[in-house]
Design an enzyme around this catalytic site. Structure first.
Site, PDB file in Angstrom:
ATOM      1  N   TYR A 154      26.647   4.796  35.027  1.00 51.80           N
ATOM      2  CA  TYR A 154      27.955   5.412  35.269  1.00 51.80           C
ATOM      3  C   TYR A 154      28.515   5.024  36.640  1.00 51.80           C
ATOM      4  O   TYR A 154      29.721   4.972  36.835  1.00 51.80           O
ATOM      5  CB  TYR A 154      27.832   6.931  35.136  1.00 51.80           C
ATOM      6  N   LYS A 161      34.369  10.870  39.386  1.00 49.45           N
ATOM      7  CA  LYS A 161      34.356  12.197  38.765  1.00 49.45           C
ATOM      8  C   LYS A 161      33.972  13.278  39.776  1.00 49.45           C
ATOM      9  O   LYS A 161      34.487  14.404  39.718  1.00 49.45           O
ATOM     10  CB  LYS A 161      33.401  12.221  37.576  1.00 49.45           C
TER      11      LYS A 161
END
Length: 255
Positions: A154, A161
């Site tokens: 990720y 995020k």
């Protein structure tokens, strides 16, 4: 008119296909009495086709959240369809391929900056662009993927995020005086277009389906969408700066 969102006017971003979480939000919102306006970027004709699959065809406004002219003109374009907004849904995220799939140490700043602008800063940008249309009782809701941990593959999207989650808290702080709430829904992994663009994303899929206490469907966007609707509704009038996990309980268990 009846339903959880009866009479509410919503702006929903991020509809790409009918497998998008945003599509499920728009669909359920209409079914619960809301009037929905969508935004699209890039292949606008595709979004317009998808919009016709909703219970009621929804108007589509072009919006590139990194384009200052688009942001400056958003309120006027929305006013062509509704006279105000009671809720805004931020379902926007993008990172160049160099920022994903294990390239954390090598991703250049230019690519990282793009990821942060589109995935993080846009939350504030979108809220401010829509602010002239909102009043006390309105809500901004965004979608995140639990940023309290470092997830394999990720990489910089995880950092983006984490920034999004912090930005939501600051938005809650600064817009609270106007009675406007800001909350996020942390959904588990879903087989959306965005997820498929991440190399190695199947690592998330395997872990979730095996270990989430409530189990986890990789193709059911409705639980996350329902949480968004709840936060947009009048049933959470004193909740802001919150992150609601909709992940089958995976976040609550040990590794």
């Amino acid at each position: 008119m009846s339903g959880l969102l009866a009479g509410k006017r919503l702006l929903v971003t991020g509809v790409i296909t009918d497998a998008s979480i945003a599509f499920s939000v728009a669909k359920l919102a209409q079914e619960n009495g809301a009037q929905v306006v969508l935004t699209g970027y890039g292949r606008l004709s595709l979004v317009e086709r998808i919009a016709k699959r909703l219970p009621e065809p929804a108007p589509v406004i072009e919006l590139d959240v990194s384009n200052e002219e688009h942001l400056a003109g958003l309120a006027d374009k929305v006013r062509e369809h509704v006279d105000g907004l009671d809720g805004v849904v931020h379902s926007i995220g993008f990172a160049p391929q160099s920022c994903l799939g294990g390239g954390f140490l090598d991703a250049p700043w230019a690519d990282v900056a793009t990821a942060l602008q589109v995935s993080t800063y846009s939350y504030k940008s979108l809220a401010m662009a829509a602010l002239p249309l909102m009043s006390a009782g309105s809500a901004v809701v965004g979608l995140t993927f639990d940023a309290t941990k470092a997830w394999p593959v990720y990489d910089w999207m995880g950092v983006a995020k984490a920034g999004l989650e912090s930005a939501s808290r600051y938005l809650a702080l600064h817009l609270g005086k106007q009675g406007i709430r800001s909350n996020l829904v942390a959904a588990g992994p879903l087989r959306t277009i965005a997820a498929k663009s991440i190399p190695g994303f199947d690592q998330f899929e395997d872990a979730w389906t095996e270990r989430a206490p409530l189990g986890w469907s990789l193709t059911d966007q409705e639980p996350a969408a329902r949480a968004c609707l709840a936060l947009l509704s009048d049933w959470f009038p004193a909740t802001t700066g919150e992150i609601v996990h909709v992940d089958g309980g995976y976040h609550a268990i040990g590794a």
